[in-house]
Design a protein around this motif. Structure first.
Motif, PDB file in Angstrom:
ATOM      1  N   LEU A   1      10.523   3.522  -8.011  1.00 51.62           N
ATOM      2  CA  LEU A   1      10.934   2.142  -8.226  1.00 51.62           C
ATOM      3  C   LEU A   1      11.551   1.561  -6.947  1.00 51.62           C
ATOM      4  O   LEU A   1      11.275   0.415  -6.568  1.00 51.62           O
ATOM      5  CB  LEU A   1      11.949   2.103  -9.365  1.00 51.62           C
ATOM      6  N   ILE A   2      12.393   2.365  -6.286  1.00 51.21           N
ATOM      7  CA  ILE A   2      13.047   1.869  -5.070  1.00 51.21           C
ATOM      8  C   ILE A   2      12.014   1.659  -3.959  1.00 51.21           C
ATOM      9  O   ILE A   2      12.023   0.633  -3.277  1.00 51.21           O
ATOM     10  CB  ILE A   2      14.158   2.844  -4.614  1.00 51.21           C
ATOM     11  N   TYR A   3      11.096   2.626  -3.794  1.00 46.27           N
ATOM     12  CA  TYR A   3      10.068   2.462  -2.759  1.00 46.27           C
ATOM     13  C   TYR A   3       9.241   1.205  -3.022  1.00 46.27           C
ATOM     14  O   TYR A   3       8.957   0.419  -2.110  1.00 46.27           O
ATOM     15  CB  TYR A   3       9.150   3.688  -2.705  1.00 46.27           C
ATOM     16  N   LEU A   4       8.855   1.014  -4.297  1.00 44.53           N
ATOM     17  CA  LEU A   4       8.061  -0.180  -4.615  1.00 44.53           C
ATOM     18  C   LEU A   4       8.880  -1.438  -4.360  1.00 44.53           C
ATOM     19  O   LEU A   4       8.362  -2.440  -3.854  1.00 44.53           O
ATOM     20  CB  LEU A   4       7.603  -0.143  -6.075  1.00 44.53           C
ATOM     21  N   GLY A   5      10.183  -1.387  -4.704  1.00 47.68           N
ATOM     22  CA  GLY A   5      11.050  -2.537  -4.479  1.00 47.68           C
ATOM     23  C   GLY A   5      11.125  -2.900  -3.008  1.00 47.68           C
ATOM     24  O   GLY A   5      11.010  -4.077  -2.633  1.00 47.68           O
ATOM     25  N   ILE A   6      11.285  -1.871  -2.149  1.00 46.61           N
ATOM     26  CA  ILE A   6      11.346  -2.127  -0.708  1.00 46.61           C
ATOM     27  C   ILE A   6      10.050  -2.794  -0.262  1.00 46.61           C
ATOM     28  O   ILE A   6      10.059  -3.786   0.479  1.00 46.61           O
ATOM     29  CB  ILE A   6      11.559  -0.812   0.078  1.00 46.61           C
ATOM     30  N   THR A   7       8.909  -2.261  -0.728  1.00 49.27           N
ATOM     31  CA  THR A   7       7.618  -2.820  -0.328  1.00 49.27           C
ATOM     32  C   THR A   7       7.510  -4.280  -0.744  1.00 49.27           C
ATOM     33  O   THR A   7       7.107  -5.135   0.051  1.00 49.27           O
ATOM     34  CB  THR A   7       6.466  -2.025  -0.972  1.00 49.27           C
ATOM     35  N   VAL A   8       7.895  -4.579  -2.004  1.00 42.36           N
ATOM     36  CA  VAL A   8       7.766  -5.948  -2.511  1.00 42.36           C
ATOM     37  C   VAL A   8       8.613  -6.914  -1.681  1.00 42.36           C
ATOM     38  O   VAL A   8       8.132  -7.957  -1.229  1.00 42.36           O
ATOM     39  CB  VAL A   8       8.178  -6.006  -3.996  1.00 42.36           C
ATOM     40  N   VAL A   9       9.860  -6.536  -1.428  1.00 38.39           N
ATOM     41  CA  VAL A   9      10.744  -7.408  -0.646  1.00 38.39           C
ATOM     42  C   VAL A   9      10.198  -7.585   0.765  1.00 38.39           C
ATOM     43  O   VAL A   9      10.141  -8.697   1.305  1.00 38.39           O
ATOM     44  CB  VAL A   9      12.178  -6.818  -0.601  1.00 38.39           C
ATOM     45  N   PHE A  10       9.737  -6.463   1.354  1.00 37.19           N
ATOM     46  CA  PHE A  10       9.229  -6.546   2.720  1.00 37.19           C
ATOM     47  C   PHE A  10       8.007  -7.449   2.805  1.00 37.19           C
ATOM     48  O   PHE A  10       7.906  -8.291   3.702  1.00 37.19           O
ATOM     49  CB  PHE A  10       8.888  -5.146   3.239  1.00 37.19           C
ATOM     50  N   VAL A  11       7.069  -7.275   1.844  1.00 36.51           N
ATOM     51  CA  VAL A  11       5.852  -8.089   1.860  1.00 36.51           C
ATOM     52  C   VAL A  11       6.220  -9.568   1.769  1.00 36.51           C
ATOM     53  O   VAL A  11       5.669 -10.412   2.482  1.00 36.51           O
ATOM     54  CB  VAL A  11       4.905  -7.684   0.704  1.00 36.51           C
ATOM     55  N   TYR A  12       7.209  -9.882   0.904  1.00 35.68           N
ATOM     56  CA  TYR A  12       7.638 -11.273   0.763  1.00 35.68           C
ATOM     57  C   TYR A  12       8.197 -11.813   2.074  1.00 35.68           C
ATOM     58  O   TYR A  12       7.786 -12.880   2.547  1.00 35.68           O
ATOM     59  CB  TYR A  12       8.695 -11.381  -0.343  1.00 35.68           C
ATOM     60  N   LEU A  13       9.102 -11.050   2.706  1.00 34.88           N
ATOM     61  CA  LEU A  13       9.729 -11.515   3.942  1.00 34.88           C
ATOM     62  C   LEU A  13       8.695 -11.671   5.063  1.00 34.88           C
ATOM     63  O   LEU A  13       8.714 -12.639   5.827  1.00 34.88           O
ATOM     64  CB  LEU A  13      10.828 -10.539   4.382  1.00 34.88           C
ATOM     65  N   TRP A  14       7.786 -10.694   5.139  1.00 34.69           N
ATOM     66  CA  TRP A  14       6.776 -10.718   6.197  1.00 34.69           C
ATOM     67  C   TRP A  14       5.881 -11.943   6.043  1.00 34.69           C
ATOM     68  O   TRP A  14       5.498 -12.586   7.010  1.00 34.69           O
ATOM     69  CB  TRP A  14       5.953  -9.428   6.129  1.00 34.69           C
ATOM     70  N   ARG A  15       5.558 -12.251   4.778  1.00 39.39           N
ATOM     71  CA  ARG A  15       4.713 -13.409   4.485  1.00 39.39           C
ATOM     72  C   ARG A  15       5.445 -14.711   4.859  1.00 39.39           C
ATOM     73  O   ARG A  15       4.848 -15.627   5.415  1.00 39.39           O
ATOM     74  CB  ARG A  15       4.368 -13.401   2.994  1.00 39.39           C
ATOM     75  N   GLN A  16       6.756 -14.757   4.586  1.00 43.55           N
ATOM     76  CA  GLN A  16       7.525 -15.941   4.962  1.00 43.55           C
ATOM     77  C   GLN A  16       7.496 -16.127   6.470  1.00 43.55           C
ATOM     78  O   GLN A  16       7.321 -17.236   6.971  1.00 43.55           O
ATOM     79  CB  GLN A  16       8.985 -15.810   4.490  1.00 43.55           C
TER      80      GLN A  16
END
Lengths: 235, 240
Positions: free
Chosen positions: B202-217
């Motif tokens: 869950l934590i690994y997926l959470g990091i990925t989701v947040v990172f993908v969002y920030l990178w896209r921004q």
């Protein structure tokens, strides 16, 4: 130096080769399972049913987001626990069974390969010209025939470069299985290091063997790609 | 299996591990990001004869498992202990965190170099010619024309590489670094509670989701001059 890698009692050449054989078996078995999973997940995510589509999407997203090492431990420990609970449920006094590291490796690496390959395959099937399937149906081919004779050969052509990259990644990921004590190339190298106290020499040797495998794979994949594209005129 | 018990009792450990994973990934990606532009430039501009060491390095990194590279650094350095001691480097290589970070930087530099090379090759030559025509120096062209555009092209691929590095950083646990994976294995070996792995996932997926969002921004911000607002056709014509 030669003595270290000699074949037989004194050297470590035969041990490393035995490990290499396990690595290759693991890679090929995981590839087959992974392709099977990949086709199933790609089929699900291209399905007309929303539920199947989201299941396929969830599988490929989650599996691609997790570290391979974590997947491996989840499969090795988790499936082991499940098996034990199941056998205890069937006969309470049965001895705990050990889930073999090889099986765990094949399942875990196959699941990862399946997730990545499903995306490649989905893209490949998506880029087929729908007019060709329609033409096939128009000349009276069954759905099965359309799939086997028109869709599959062309999707294969589109998917091959992506699948090739995934195969090379898979080959490298097999090294992870040494952590759960499967006697693959990496594990045998570790044993040799323990006996000879020459870590750099032996890990470098292992690295060169993996490198060789990857280079050979690339050559083979190039040939396969040429063969898959033999009907295409270069414009 | 009791997920709540695990997070209530071992929550701080998971947090600690997560911070370590973020640190390894962030530092690794950043330091590799410092070397990659120079190597990518060498890969595109240098004469072929000067390129072969670089190509050999990239091929080696891409053709061998990260685990082997990590062991080569962590255990392999032991074989040269006297030499490293003479050079005063032994203290560096004795620490598993340093070894893991060192390996990740070497590894990620190779991948980022290839990605940036693709970006540099994707820059239209006419842009460079135009910059030369208005009298920019070579250095200035790289700084103002080639690299900004190359980074824009390479941005999504660089994001993928950072995610791959984040996932690969789990390997550091094998050489006794207590990153998220290391902490998880520790918790599991104490409790034999399978849900510790689920929390880690869950934590690994959470990091990925947040990172993908920030990178896209960040990507949206970099390409804001290309985005078509209300006067769509005008914008497209200008950039077409």
């Amino acid at each position: 130096m030669q003595e270290l890698f000699a074949y037989g009692e004194t050297g470590w050449g035969d041990e490393l080769l035995a490990g290499l054989a396990v690595t290759l078996q693991l890679g090929v078995a995981a590839l087959l399972l992974g392709l099977l999973i990949g086709f199933a997940v790609a089929w699900a995510s291209l399905s007309r049913q929303a539920l199947l589509r989201s299941a396929g999407f969830a599988y490929s997203t989650i599996m691609r987001g997790l570290p391979e090492l974590l997947t491996l431990f989840v499969v090795y420990n988790g499936v082991g626990l499940l098996l034990n609970q199941f056998s205890a449920f069937l006969s309470p006094d049965s001895t705990p069974v050990e889930f073999s590291p090889f099986a765990a490796g094949v399942v875990a690496l196959g699941m990862v390969f399946g997730a990545f390959s499903s995306e490649v395959l989905r893209g490949a099937f998506n880029s087929l010209d729908p007019g060709q399937s329609e033409a096939g149906r128009a000349v009276g081919m069954s759905t099965r025939q359309v799939f086997l004779r028109i869709k599959l050969p062309q999707a294969w052509r589109f998917a091959l470069p992506g699948l090739g990259n995934l195969w090379i990644n898979l080959l490298k990921d097999t090294a992870l299985v040494s952590i759960i004590a499967l006697e693959d190339l990496m594990r045998m190298t570790k044993i040799a290091v323990g006996a000879t106290k020459q870590p750099f020499t032996f890990y470098l040797a292992a690295a060169l063997i993996y490198w060789g495998l990857c280079v050979l794979s690339e050559i083979g994949l190039n040939k396969l790609e040429k063969r898959a594209n033999r009907g295409i005129v270069n414009r | 299996m009791d997920p709540l018990y695990i997070i209530a009792n071992y929550g701080p450990r998971f947090l600690d591990g997560t911070l370590m994973t973020l640190q390894l990934t962030g530092l690794g990606a950043l330091m590799a990001g410092l070397f990659a532009p120079f190597l990518a430039l060498a890969r595109t501009c240098a004469p072929p004869a000067a390129q072969w060491p670089l190509r050999l390095y990239i091929s080696f990194i891409r053709g061998t498992p990260l685990l082997v590279q990590l062991f080569l650094v962590y255990y392999g350095s032991g074989q040269f202990r006297p030499l490293l001691q003479d050079w005063g480097l032994w203290n560096f290589f004795r620490d598993p965190f340093n070894c893991a970070l060192f390996t990740f930087v070497i590894n990620s530099t190779a991948y980022q170099t290839e990605i940036l090379r693709g970006g540099l090759m994707g820059v239209d030559n006419r842009e460079v010619e135009a910059a030369r025509a208005v009298g920019m120096s070579r250095w200035r062209i790289l700084q103002r024309v080639s690299f900004p555009h190359a980074y824009r092209i390479a941005w999504p691929a660089l994001g993928n590489e950072v995610i791959l590095l984040m996932k690969a950083s789990a390997l550091a646990s094998v050489v006794t670094v207590f990153d998220l994976m290391g902490r998880t294995r520790q918790v599991f070996s104490r409790t034999f509670d399978f849900s510790s792995y689920l929390w880690a996932a869950l934590i690994y997926l959470g990091i990925t989701v947040v990172f993908v969002y920030l990178w896209r921004q960040a990507e949206l911000r970099m390409t804001r001059h290309l985005q078509t607002g209300s006067n769509t056709t005008q914008g497209e014509q200008r950039n077409g």
